[in-house]
Design an enzyme around this catalytic site. Structure first.
Site, PDB file in Angstrom:
ATOM      1  NE  ARG A  34     -48.071  23.745  39.031  1.00  0.00           N
ATOM      2  CZ  ARG A  34     -48.202  22.886  38.032  1.00  0.00           C
ATOM      3  NH1 ARG A  34     -48.817  23.233  36.925  1.00  0.00           N
ATOM      4  NH2 ARG A  34     -47.735  21.655  38.113  1.00  0.00           N
ATOM      5  CD  GLU A  40     -42.325  22.512  35.252  1.00  0.00           C
ATOM      6  OE1 GLU A  40     -42.901  22.237  36.328  1.00  0.00           O
ATOM      7  OE2 GLU A  40     -42.723  23.382  34.469  1.00  0.00           O
ATOM      8  CG  HIS A  41     -38.738  17.855  36.848  1.00  0.00           C
ATOM      9  ND1 HIS A  41     -39.139  16.735  37.544  1.00  0.00           N
ATOM     10  CD2 HIS A  41     -39.436  17.873  35.697  1.00  0.00           C
ATOM     11  CE1 HIS A  41     -40.037  16.082  36.808  1.00  0.00           C
ATOM     12  NE2 HIS A  41     -40.238  16.750  35.705  1.00  0.00           N
ATOM     13  CG  ASP A  43     -41.209  20.881  43.301  1.00  0.00           C
ATOM     14  OD1 ASP A  43     -40.570  20.110  42.554  1.00  0.00           O
ATOM     15  OD2 ASP A  43     -42.391  20.693  43.626  1.00  0.00           O
ATOM     16  N   GLY A 133     -54.656  15.620  34.641  1.00  0.00           N
ATOM     17  CA  GLY A 133     -53.445  15.003  34.093  1.00  0.00           C
ATOM     18  C   GLY A 133     -52.825  15.769  32.947  1.00  0.00           C
ATOM     19  N   GLY A 135     -51.003  18.585  33.353  1.00  0.00           N
ATOM     20  CA  GLY A 135     -49.866  19.384  33.807  1.00  0.00           C
ATOM     21  C   GLY A 135     -50.260  20.710  34.436  1.00  0.00           C
ATOM     22  CB  SER A 137     -51.480  21.697  39.527  1.00  0.00           C
ATOM     23  OG  SER A 137     -51.338  21.291  40.847  1.00  0.00           O
ATOM     24  CG  ASP A 183     -48.056  21.058  41.517  1.00  0.00           C
ATOM     25  OD1 ASP A 183     -47.342  21.920  41.003  1.00  0.00           O
ATOM     26  OD2 ASP A 183     -48.170  19.906  41.068  1.00  0.00           O
ATOM     27  CE1 TYR A 234     -42.523  15.234  39.769  1.00  0.00           C
ATOM     28  CE2 TYR A 234     -42.872  13.732  41.606  1.00  0.00           C
ATOM     29  CZ  TYR A 234     -42.656  15.013  41.128  1.00  0.00           C
ATOM     30  OH  TYR A 234     -42.556  16.048  42.003  1.00  0.00           O
TER      31      TYR A 234
END
Ligand code: ADP
Ligand code: MG
Length: 400
Positions: A34, A40-41, A43, A133, A135, A137, A183, A234
């Site tokens: 996706r 962003e950041h 959820d 890796g 971004g 997903s 995701d 993260y």
């Protein structure tokens, strides 16, 4: 853009399954990666997000085995892993080193076991064209495609939101990444030609039409910096957000608004992190409205604000991501670019650019600008929206 024609992932999944385990799998299932168009950041603060599933898939090939073992092969990593019995997974040691990826697969099987499903020994093969890796997903594409395949193979009635929840738990508990629902939900429920407005508190999902690929091009630039989410930063942001919420006296930052935030006078770091979350949630709502009205220029403006906020307040951007966004913004709407921002958790990964599909050369120009700055090429690809996870009926399996 790569000119090489790639072997379709379903073919690779079938061929590698045959090489590793012999014969054909019982089930093939696919699940997409996706892009997060915006949101962003947020959820894990119960916020709103606007992802879109794309035409890059992980395909899982699965068969019940009669040799008493649980084995998983990743064609992408060329790695074979043997898993413990999923019924005892919670106490079994995690895989490390080259087979660490297989913890994701174990997490999914353990999820079925926890639901009371008896998970017999299985042979599993994975092939993916979601870059790992970057971004986009790939991790959810793997877990969701496996869960979809296993549900079919074992006739377990699991799909939709509960399936996404199981995949989220698999990744948090077994993959070592405390990821949110964004995701797996996007991968499980996506719809072609639609973005999804997800309320991460109620898990209410609304589909918002996204312009056809013939009109709006979605370009993804790989910054070339691949940072595994499990490397700790993260988790660090998540802890900061939790601490900020606690300092603000709310359960989740979703419950805070900007006026209240200003009066609180939180410590500077918490103030910045909270400001990103509060404003980003508001932006997602406004951007979804712009998309509904088909106002791509306004949508692009919100993308720009989102990137700035991730760079300055949330501190998850990198010089490479910033450079790609700057190059796109320099072209501007006059040059056919609506908007650009980093997608995914940051610390590397990818930038998405929305552009007028009628204009040519946009991707090449952005890539050339990046190469001038960093003395190395930026790889990029054009992706488009695609439906969420599904079993691939045997009648439609490619000849392998
Ligand atoms: P993203 O999900 O954005 O691609 P993550 O760091 O969350 O980045 O997930 C990447 C990890 O997921 C990989 O390092 C690997 O462990 C696992 N993974 C994803 N796809 C595959 C695959 N096809 N085969 C094996 N492991 C995979
Ligand atoms: Mg991931």
């Amino acid at each position: 853009m790569s000119a090489t024609t790639k072997v379709p992932v379903a073919v690779r999944a079938l061929e590698s399954f045959a090489r590793r385990f012999g014969g054909r799998p019982a089930v093939l299932a696919r699940a997409p990666g996706r892009v997060t168009l915006i949101g962003e950041h947020v959820d894990y603060s119960d916020g709103l997000v606007l992802p879109m599933s794309i035409d890059r898939d992980c395909v899982s090939a699965v068969r019940v085995s009669n040799d008493g073992r649980w084995r998983a092969w990743s064609d992408d990593l060329q790695s074979l892993a043997e898993l413990p019995d999923p019924a005892t997974a919670s106490t079994a040691p995690r895989a490390t080193g080259a087979s660490a990826w297989s913890n994701l697969a174990l997490g999914v099987l353990a999820g079925f076991a926890r639901e009371g499903v008896r998970v017999p020994p299985l042979e599993m093969a994975f092939a993916s064209d979601v870059p790992l890796g970057a971004g986009l997903s790939s991790s959810a594409a793997l877990t969701v495609s496996l869960a979809t395949a296993v549900a079919e193979a074992l006739s377990a009635p699991l799909f939709g939101i509960p399936l996404a929840r199981m995949c989220q738990e698999a990744e948090s508990e077994f993959g070592g990444v405390p990821c949110g629902m964004l995701d797996p939900l996007a991968s499980a429920l996506g719809r072609a030609d639609h973005a999804m407005l997800i309320d991460c508190r109620s898990l209410d999902v609304r589909f918002v039409p996204f312009p056809p690929a013939a009109r709006v091009a979605l370009l993804v630039f790989d910054s070339g910096v691949h940072r595994s989410l499990s490397d700790g930063r993260y988790a660090e942001r998540r802890h900061e957000v939790e601490d900020a919420a606690r300092a603000a006296g709310v359960g989740m930052l979703r419950d805070l608004d900007e006026t209240k935030l200003r009066t609180l006078k939180l410590p500077a770091l918490f103030e910045r992190r909270a400001r990103h979350v509060v404003r980003e949630i508001q932006r997602v709502q406004l951007a979804a409205n712009a998309l509904r009205r088909d106002d791509m220029e306004l949508f692009g403006l919100f993308m720009a604000q989102s990137h700035q906020s991730l760079r300055d307040d949330f501190a998850v951007s990198t010089p490479e991501l910033d450079a790609l966004v700057d190059e796109a913004r320099a072209l501007g709407t006059a040059g056919g670019v609506y908007g650009a921002r980093l997608t995914g958790a940051g610390f590397g990964g990818s930038v998405i650019v929305l552009a007028d599909a009628a204009r040519t050369g946009i991707g090449e120009r952005i890539a050339a600008g990046f190469e001038r700055r960093f003395k190395r090429p930026a790889s990029w690809q054009r992706v488009s929206s695609a439906p969420g996870a599904a079993v691939i009926p045997a009648a439609r399996w490619p000849a392998a």
